[in-house]
Design an enzyme around this catalytic site. Structure first.
Site, PDB file in Angstrom:
ATOM      1  N   GLU A  26       0.825  -1.208   0.000  1.00  0.00           N
ATOM      2  CA  GLU A  26       0.000   0.000   0.000  1.00  0.00           C
ATOM      3  C   GLU A  26       0.862   1.263   0.000  1.00  0.00           C
ATOM      4  O   GLU A  26       0.521   2.259  -0.653  1.00  0.00           O
ATOM      5  CB  GLU A  26      -0.939   0.004   1.209  1.00  0.00           C
ATOM      6  CG  GLU A  26      -1.963  -1.115   1.224  1.00  0.00           C
ATOM      7  CD  GLU A  26      -3.033  -0.972   0.156  1.00  0.00           C
ATOM      8  OE1 GLU A  26      -3.063   0.068  -0.529  1.00  0.00           O
ATOM      9  OE2 GLU A  26      -3.844  -1.902   0.011  1.00  0.00           O
ATOM     10  N   ARG A  60       0.310   3.805  -3.162  1.00  0.00           N
ATOM     11  CA  ARG A  60      -0.379   5.046  -2.796  1.00  0.00           C
ATOM     12  C   ARG A  60       0.591   6.186  -2.525  1.00  0.00           C
ATOM     13  O   ARG A  60       0.429   7.288  -3.064  1.00  0.00           O
ATOM     14  CB  ARG A  60      -1.270   4.817  -1.567  1.00  0.00           C
ATOM     15  CG  ARG A  60      -2.326   3.753  -1.740  1.00  0.00           C
ATOM     16  CD  ARG A  60      -3.407   3.906  -0.685  1.00  0.00           C
ATOM     17  NE  ARG A  60      -4.175   2.679  -0.483  1.00  0.00           N
ATOM     18  CZ  ARG A  60      -5.330   2.618   0.184  1.00  0.00           C
ATOM     19  NH1 ARG A  60      -5.828   3.714   0.734  1.00  0.00           N
ATOM     20  NH2 ARG A  60      -5.949   1.468   0.329  1.00  0.00           N
ATOM     21  N   ASP A  88      -4.405  -9.582  -8.619  1.00  0.00           N
ATOM     22  CA  ASP A  88      -4.744  -8.677  -9.714  1.00  0.00           C
ATOM     23  C   ASP A  88      -3.597  -7.806 -10.227  1.00  0.00           C
ATOM     24  O   ASP A  88      -3.238  -7.840 -11.406  1.00  0.00           O
ATOM     25  CB  ASP A  88      -5.929  -7.791  -9.314  1.00  0.00           C
ATOM     26  CG  ASP A  88      -5.785  -7.179  -7.918  1.00  0.00           C
ATOM     27  OD1 ASP A  88      -4.730  -7.370  -7.283  1.00  0.00           O
ATOM     28  OD2 ASP A  88      -6.728  -6.515  -7.462  1.00  0.00           O
ATOM     29  N   GLU A 113     -12.675  -0.004  -9.684  1.00  0.00           N
ATOM     30  CA  GLU A 113     -12.355  -0.886 -10.808  1.00  0.00           C
ATOM     31  C   GLU A 113     -13.379  -0.825 -11.942  1.00  0.00           C
ATOM     32  O   GLU A 113     -13.009  -0.926 -13.125  1.00  0.00           O
ATOM     33  CB  GLU A 113     -12.214  -2.333 -10.304  1.00  0.00           C
ATOM     34  CG  GLU A 113     -10.934  -2.602  -9.532  1.00  0.00           C
ATOM     35  CD  GLU A 113     -10.964  -2.050  -8.117  1.00  0.00           C
ATOM     36  OE1 GLU A 113      -9.874  -1.895  -7.509  1.00  0.00           O
ATOM     37  OE2 GLU A 113     -12.064  -1.757  -7.616  1.00  0.00           O
TER      38      GLU A 113
END
Length: 590
Positions: free
Chosen positions: A118, A122, A260, A372
């Site tokens: 993360e 980010r 993903d 998404e």
């Protein structure tokens, strides 16, 4: 690269022919893009102002209690994550003002354990994207009141250096957590998600480009290669792996959560850097994923358990059609996106965390304002210019406004059936969801479409660095998308373009005349439109098949359905035969 097998080749052809016939019957609609673009801009203003008023300098906004909370590191996560969003909606003054604030006031010298994954996508991604925008005068001209001195890049280097101790393992795959001051905790667990191993190449690679220190790219590439090299005998990766032993740690695999962005970064890493090794890895995992997780009759993607296929679709997997557009399979992406939106968003007003698509029931409740669906709508519209994708986007905007808007932000949904909100708004709502929706309704002259950029998995635009990338970008430079094309699925990609031509004939040529990103096509130029106008023709680049080279029978649908069913059942039966677990694993047939 693997040779294409008979069954795989047949099912690719049949799937694409199926799309060719059935997708043509879906009507196209239109909305007022200017109206919805301004509505989304208003949503950005409402969200950003609410965060700055009620939550800043905390990490995230609590939209019901109108307070803030530190959720990742206590360094104004939402602000850093959304800096580039300010520039995207043309608020360059606020962008430079807050870039200056971040450069002068944020420190990562904290005795705190954070998620390596993360923090990378980010924080590091946000800092690098904002640095790119701040140093590109065609995007945001220099601001005399808030001059930029490179402070975001200095912070990015500092963050990356605090993450790199996580990569010091025998397998070169990183730990999932690191202490920003002291490195990897002594009692840190060794099991992490596949995405947590393979989602670094874009950010670390760009940092190597900016600093000249190739160590960052090498760390990211070695981690990705180590993960890819541990695929099972059917070419799949699991959701979790032990980064010290290299053994898989769970029986589930799929294209959604925990996997993903690993697949996504193989393709986008190739687009960004031109590293052919990444493209070959992507083609391997992409084709294998289609054969193992995709139901060609319904258009849905499932998950694979220890013994059987699970008809479950997680909301994170909704990114897949957007990635397929970049992979050149526009037809397949279109079909799946229609299924995802029409059968799920229109039924619930959002995408639940997980559904069973055979029973059409919710398996995991809630909606966290995820991006998404908007992401895939954006890519599909940029590739095809079909107004149906904007129509879907307008419905998404309407639902967000009607069900999730609060006095001080937008709230996540706790129970989808009741549309019951809860006091939570992730930073990615401002960084990703609203950004993709805004760009969905933007015109071709937006600066991101005129620059050669590709988005990281947190929707942070980064420049395409390969000298062979040409003039078009993964964000839609010159008004269209560059499409990659796997050599082992050439027929699928070409027939997907055929589907697009029939699915939206008024704009299909935009896709047809886009030179594919592929091993033998990097240096091909697009046809000269001016010359074409004079001669009355505009031939596509060599190697790209047009409608004149394909012949289809009128009565294909019934034959294709039956053939698909037979091939698919044979493949599923084949998948159940014999133990084919990954080495060192006790799990499943993948």
């Amino acid at each position: 690269m693997r040779e294409r097998g008979g069954a795989a080749w047949n099912v690719h052809v049949l799937i694409s022919l199926f799309f060719f016939v059935i997708c043509c019957s879906i009507p196209t609609l239109s909305v007022n893009p200017t109206l919805y673009r301004e509505r989304v801009r208003g949503m950005v203003v409402h969200t950003y102002d609410s965060y700055m008023t009620y939550a800043f300098p905390k990490d995230e906004l609590r939209p019901l209690s109108c307070t803030g909370a530190d959720t990742l590191g206590g360094y104004s996560l939402t602000l850093i994550d959304s800096l580039d969003t300010l520039a995207v909606v043309y608020n360059c003054t606020e962008f430079f003002k807050m870039a200056t604030y971040v450069s002068d006031n944020i420190s990562f010298d904290i005795d705190l354990c954070v998620s390596v994954f993360e923090t990378n996508i980010r924080i590091l991604g946000g800092l690098l994207s904002a640095h790119y925008i701040a140093t590109t005068s065609s995007i945001c001209p220099p601001n005399e009141k808030y001059p930029y001195d490179g402070g975001l890049l200095r912070l990015a280097v500092d963050v990356a250096n605090r993450l790199t101790p996580a990569f010091d393992t025998v397998t070169r795959m990183p730990y999932g957590t690191v202490n920003l001051r002291y490195g990897v905790p002594k009692d840190e667990v060794t099991v992490t998600a596949a995405a947590g191993v393979g989602t670094f190449i874009m950010e670390f690679g760009y940092l190597s480009h900016l600093t000249g220190d190739h160590r960052y790219y090498e760390l990211a590439y070695n981690a990705t290669a180590a993960l890819h090299g541990r695929r099972g005998k059917k070419g799949l990766v699991g959701t979790h792996i032990d980064i010290q032993s290299g053994k898989w740690a769970g029986p589930i695999t799929g294209v959604g959560s925990y996997v993903d962005s690993y697949i996504e970064y193989l393709l986008k890493g190739y687009v960004m850097f031109g590293d052919q090794r990444l493209f070959e890895c992507f083609c391997d995992i992409y084709n294998t994923s289609l054969l193992n997780f995709y139901d060609p009759i319904t258009g849905w993607y499932g998950e694979k358990g220890a013994k059987a296929m699970l008809p479950e679709f997680g909301s994170l997997a909704a990114f897949w059609p957007g990635m397929q557009v970049l992979a050149g399979d526009v037809g397949m992406a279109s079909f799946s996106q229609h299924q995802i939106f029409a059968q799920t968003w229109r039924k619930y007003g959002c995408i639940p965390e997980k559904i069973n698509w055979k029973q059409n029931t919710i398996r995991q409740d809630g909606y966290s304002l995820r991006p998404e669906v908007a992401e895939s709508l954006f890519y599909l519209y940029r590739a095809t210019k079909d107004p149906v994708w904007r129509e879907y986007g307008s419905e998404m905007v309407d639902s967000l406004e009607a069900n999730m808007r609060t006095e001080c932000g937008y709230a996540s949904i706790k129970h989808v059936s009741k549309m019951e909100v809860w006091d939570h708004m992730e930073s990615f709502f401002l960084s990703e969801t609203l950004k993709y929706l805004y760009l969905l309704f933007e015109e071709d002259d937006h600066f991101l479409f005129e620059n050669n950029v590709v988005f990281n998995t947190e929707a942070h635009p980064l420049p395409v660095l390969s000298s062979r990338a040409g003039k078009r970008s993964a964000a839609g430079g010159d008004g269209a998308l560059v499409l990659a094309e796997c050599p082992s699925s050439t027929c699928t990609s070409l027939l997907s373009i055929m589907t697009t031509l029939f699915f939206c004939p008024h704009t299909g040529a935009d896709v047809l005349h886009t030179a594919p990103w592929r091993a033998d096509g990097w240096d091909q130029e697009l046809p000269d439109e001016a010359a074409a106008a004079e001669t009355g023709s505009a031939d596509p680049p060599d190697g790209l098949i047009t409608t004149q080279t394909l012949v289809a029978e009128v009565d294909l649908l019934g034959h294709i359905r039956r053939a698909l069913t037979e091939v698919w059942e044979g493949m599923q039966n084949e998948a159940r035969v014999g133990p084919t677990s990954p080495e060192g694993s006790d799990y499943g047939s993948w």
